[in-house]
Design a protein around this motif. Sequence first.
Motif, PDB file in Angstrom:
ATOM      1  N   GLU A 130       0.829  -1.210   0.000  1.00  0.00           N
ATOM      2  CA  GLU A 130       0.000   0.000   0.000  1.00  0.00           C
ATOM      3  C   GLU A 130       0.862   1.258   0.000  1.00  0.00           C
ATOM      4  O   GLU A 130       0.544   2.246  -0.684  1.00  0.00           O
ATOM      5  N   GLU A 131       1.958   1.241   0.764  1.00  0.00           N
ATOM      6  CA  GLU A 131       2.838   2.410   0.814  1.00  0.00           C
ATOM      7  C   GLU A 131       3.593   2.595  -0.501  1.00  0.00           C
ATOM      8  O   GLU A 131       3.842   3.730  -0.926  1.00  0.00           O
ATOM      9  N   ILE A 132       3.956   1.493  -1.154  1.00  0.00           N
ATOM     10  CA  ILE A 132       4.598   1.589  -2.472  1.00  0.00           C
ATOM     11  C   ILE A 132       3.638   2.233  -3.470  1.00  0.00           C
ATOM     12  O   ILE A 132       4.015   3.133  -4.240  1.00  0.00           O
ATOM     13  N   ILE A 133       2.391   1.785  -3.449  1.00  0.00           N
ATOM     14  CA  ILE A 133       1.381   2.361  -4.343  1.00  0.00           C
ATOM     15  C   ILE A 133       1.190   3.843  -4.040  1.00  0.00           C
ATOM     16  O   ILE A 133       1.037   4.671  -4.951  1.00  0.00           O
ATOM     17  N   ARG A 134       1.245   4.185  -2.757  1.00  0.00           N
ATOM     18  CA  ARG A 134       1.086   5.597  -2.383  1.00  0.00           C
ATOM     19  C   ARG A 134       2.225   6.437  -2.951  1.00  0.00           C
ATOM     20  O   ARG A 134       1.993   7.526  -3.485  1.00  0.00           O
ATOM     21  N   LEU A 135       3.462   5.949  -2.857  1.00  0.00           N
ATOM     22  CA  LEU A 135       4.599   6.673  -3.426  1.00  0.00           C
ATOM     23  C   LEU A 135       4.420   6.870  -4.929  1.00  0.00           C
ATOM     24  O   LEU A 135       4.656   7.964  -5.461  1.00  0.00           O
ATOM     25  N   ASP A 164       5.849  16.927  -2.415  1.00  0.00           N
ATOM     26  CA  ASP A 164       7.236  16.590  -2.085  1.00  0.00           C
ATOM     27  C   ASP A 164       7.342  16.181  -0.618  1.00  0.00           C
ATOM     28  O   ASP A 164       7.953  15.160  -0.273  1.00  0.00           O
ATOM     29  N   CYS A 165       6.736  16.977   0.268  1.00  0.00           N
ATOM     30  CA  CYS A 165       6.739  16.645   1.697  1.00  0.00           C
ATOM     31  C   CYS A 165       6.071  15.297   1.936  1.00  0.00           C
ATOM     32  O   CYS A 165       6.579  14.460   2.694  1.00  0.00           O
ATOM     33  N   LEU A 166       4.932  15.075   1.285  1.00  0.00           N
ATOM     34  CA  LEU A 166       4.191  13.831   1.465  1.00  0.00           C
ATOM     35  C   LEU A 166       5.006  12.630   0.996  1.00  0.00           C
ATOM     36  O   LEU A 166       4.983  11.564   1.624  1.00  0.00           O
ATOM     37  N   PHE A 167       5.740  12.797  -0.086  1.00  0.00           N
ATOM     38  CA  PHE A 167       6.593  11.728  -0.616  1.00  0.00           C
ATOM     39  C   PHE A 167       7.629  11.302   0.424  1.00  0.00           C
ATOM     40  O   PHE A 167       7.786  10.115   0.730  1.00  0.00           O
ATOM     41  N   HIS A 168       8.327  12.282   0.988  1.00  0.00           N
ATOM     42  CA  HIS A 168       9.385  11.965   1.950  1.00  0.00           C
ATOM     43  C   HIS A 168       8.818  11.485   3.288  1.00  0.00           C
ATOM     44  O   HIS A 168       9.422  10.639   3.955  1.00  0.00           O
ATOM     45  N   GLU A 169       7.656  12.007   3.674  1.00  0.00           N
ATOM     46  CA  GLU A 169       7.003  11.518   4.893  1.00  0.00           C
ATOM     47  C   GLU A 169       6.618  10.044   4.744  1.00  0.00           C
ATOM     48  O   GLU A 169       6.721   9.266   5.697  1.00  0.00           O
ATOM     49  N   THR A 170       6.174   9.667   3.553  1.00  0.00           N
ATOM     50  CA  THR A 170       5.773   8.276   3.307  1.00  0.00           C
ATOM     51  C   THR A 170       6.962   7.335   3.433  1.00  0.00           C
ATOM     52  O   THR A 170       6.844   6.232   3.980  1.00  0.00           O
ATOM     53  N   ILE A 171       8.116   7.757   2.937  1.00  0.00           N
ATOM     54  CA  ILE A 171       9.322   6.931   3.059  1.00  0.00           C
ATOM     55  C   ILE A 171       9.689   6.736   4.527  1.00  0.00           C
ATOM     56  O   ILE A 171       9.974   5.620   4.972  1.00  0.00           O
ATOM     57  N   LEU A 172       9.659   7.824   5.303  1.00  0.00           N
ATOM     58  CA  LEU A 172      10.014   7.714   6.725  1.00  0.00           C
ATOM     59  C   LEU A 172       8.993   6.871   7.481  1.00  0.00           C
ATOM     60  O   LEU A 172       9.355   6.093   8.362  1.00  0.00           O
ATOM     61  N   ALA A 173       7.716   7.006   7.124  1.00  0.00           N
ATOM     62  CA  ALA A 173       6.681   6.213   7.792  1.00  0.00           C
ATOM     63  C   ALA A 173       6.906   4.724   7.548  1.00  0.00           C
ATOM     64  O   ALA A 173       6.640   3.895   8.419  1.00  0.00           O
ATOM     65  N   ALA A 174       7.423   4.389   6.368  1.00  0.00           N
ATOM     66  CA  ALA A 174       7.656   2.981   6.033  1.00  0.00           C
ATOM     67  C   ALA A 174       8.754   2.358   6.883  1.00  0.00           C
ATOM     68  O   ALA A 174       8.802   1.138   7.041  1.00  0.00           O
ATOM     69  N   SER A 204      14.106  17.658 -13.531  1.00  0.00           N
ATOM     70  CA  SER A 204      15.133  16.764 -12.984  1.00  0.00           C
ATOM     71  C   SER A 204      14.733  16.258 -11.602  1.00  0.00           C
ATOM     72  O   SER A 204      14.946  15.090 -11.262  1.00  0.00           O
ATOM     73  N   GLY A 205      14.128  17.141 -10.793  1.00  0.00           N
ATOM     74  CA  GLY A 205      13.667  16.720  -9.475  1.00  0.00           C
ATOM     75  C   GLY A 205      12.553  15.693  -9.563  1.00  0.00           C
ATOM     76  O   GLY A 205      12.489  14.746  -8.772  1.00  0.00           O
ATOM     77  N   LEU A 206      11.669  15.884 -10.537  1.00  0.00           N
ATOM     78  CA  LEU A 206      10.585  14.923 -10.751  1.00  0.00           C
ATOM     79  C   LEU A 206      11.143  13.556 -11.134  1.00  0.00           C
ATOM     80  O   LEU A 206      10.690  12.517 -10.628  1.00  0.00           O
ATOM     81  N   ARG A 207      12.153  13.543 -12.008  1.00  0.00           N
ATOM     82  CA  ARG A 207      12.781  12.275 -12.399  1.00  0.00           C
ATOM     83  C   ARG A 207      13.433  11.598 -11.199  1.00  0.00           C
ATOM     84  O   ARG A 207      13.382  10.371 -11.055  1.00  0.00           O
ATOM     85  N   GLU A 208      14.042  12.398 -10.318  1.00  0.00           N
ATOM     86  CA  GLU A 208      14.686  11.829  -9.129  1.00  0.00           C
ATOM     87  C   GLU A 208      13.661  11.157  -8.224  1.00  0.00           C
ATOM     88  O   GLU A 208      13.898  10.059  -7.701  1.00  0.00           O
ATOM     89  N   HIS A 209      12.517  11.801  -8.034  1.00  0.00           N
ATOM     90  CA  HIS A 209      11.464  11.189  -7.219  1.00  0.00           C
ATOM     91  C   HIS A 209      10.990   9.875  -7.842  1.00  0.00           C
ATOM     92  O   HIS A 209      10.750   8.889  -7.137  1.00  0.00           O
ATOM     93  N   GLU A 210      10.853   9.874  -9.157  1.00  0.00           N
ATOM     94  CA  GLU A 210      10.400   8.664  -9.845  1.00  0.00           C
ATOM     95  C   GLU A 210      11.433   7.542  -9.703  1.00  0.00           C
ATOM     96  O   GLU A 210      11.075   6.374  -9.483  1.00  0.00           O
ATOM     97  N   GLN A 211      12.715   7.877  -9.810  1.00  0.00           N
ATOM     98  CA  GLN A 211      13.775   6.876  -9.657  1.00  0.00           C
ATOM     99  C   GLN A 211      13.769   6.284  -8.247  1.00  0.00           C
ATOM    100  O   GLN A 211      13.910   5.066  -8.067  1.00  0.00           O
ATOM    101  N   ALA A 215      12.951   2.355  -7.366  1.00  0.00           N
ATOM    102  CA  ALA A 215      13.945   1.532  -6.669  1.00  0.00           C
ATOM    103  C   ALA A 215      13.349   0.926  -5.400  1.00  0.00           C
ATOM    104  O   ALA A 215      13.607  -0.236  -5.068  1.00  0.00           O
ATOM    105  N   ILE A 216      12.543   1.713  -4.694  1.00  0.00           N
ATOM    106  CA  ILE A 216      11.887   1.197  -3.491  1.00  0.00           C
ATOM    107  C   ILE A 216      10.889   0.103  -3.866  1.00  0.00           C
ATOM    108  O   ILE A 216      10.803  -0.932  -3.195  1.00  0.00           O
ATOM    109  N   ALA A 217      10.131   0.322  -4.945  1.00  0.00           N
ATOM    110  CA  ALA A 217       9.162  -0.682  -5.393  1.00  0.00           C
ATOM    111  C   ALA A 217       9.855  -1.992  -5.758  1.00  0.00           C
ATOM    112  O   ALA A 217       9.305  -3.081  -5.543  1.00  0.00           O
ATOM    113  N   ASP A 218      11.075  -1.888  -6.294  1.00  0.00           N
ATOM    114  CA  ASP A 218      11.867  -3.082  -6.637  1.00  0.00           C
ATOM    115  C   ASP A 218      12.595  -3.654  -5.422  1.00  0.00           C
ATOM    116  O   ASP A 218      13.293  -4.665  -5.541  1.00  0.00           O
ATOM    117  N   ARG A 219      12.460  -2.969  -4.278  1.00  0.00           N
ATOM    118  CA  ARG A 219      13.133  -3.353  -3.028  1.00  0.00           C
ATOM    119  C   ARG A 219      14.645  -3.479  -3.226  1.00  0.00           C
ATOM    120  O   ARG A 219      15.289  -4.397  -2.712  1.00  0.00           O
TER     121      ARG A 219
END
Length: 242
Positions: A130-135, A164-174, A204-211, A215-219
């Motif tokens: 669910e968190e991967i889908i959220r990202l 952007d904040c929500l993206f990084h908060e989701t990673i920390l929550a995981a 470029s920042g958008l591409r970084e978020h996607e990368q 990578a997280i989705a691929d674990r």
Amino acid sequence: MNTLQSDSPVTGSDSKTLSADLAEQLCARIRNDRLAPGTRLGTEADLASEFGVSRTVVREAVGSLRGLGVVVGRQGLGLCVGEADNFSTVLRNALVPQVASPEGWRELQQLRAVIEIGSISLAVELISTEEIIRLQTIVAEMKRVMHNFEQDPEGTSKAYKELDCLFHETILAASHGNFVQQFHGVLLDYFHAGDLYGHPPRESGLREHEQIANAIADRDVDLATRYLTQHLQPQLKAPSAE
């Protein structure tokens, strides 16, 4: 009804475990429901009934939370959310002097980057589907928002910053580190409230978020760490650097 009970008799050590679990659940309720100071949580009897534990377990859990100022007792009301001595408030008060100068801001940005990079391997290991889908959903929304930049630069920048904040908060929550997550959340609140958090949206920042999300989705811990480090590299510069 929430329950913490097992089918086995509760021993002394079991009681300690149950009280720790209950304390964690109460903290999560306060945090996730954004309960305001003074909000009633119920009496010991109410909580014992709700969570299916003895009043002894509730008393032990509440005792530890009282010591941290997370909950307080109010005559006629029972237990309520603490007023000001909770963990986030202490952090906010401690960080106030840091925001008084550009050097202090840079130090906070550096600290935020160190916290995220240090937590990424655990986040990759523990993140749920669910968190991967959220990202991935957040990244898709970032792309949609970016299309409006030329028509509405100010509105787009605001919306992108929130994502952007929500993206990084989701990673920390995981990573499931409650104290780390709260600390990081306080830092993000400071950056989000001011103009020093992030930059205008960039492709470029958008591409970084996607990368990072892929990578997280691929674990892939190594790749996720590398992409996140590259993304946060500007914040890792020494505070005195220009």
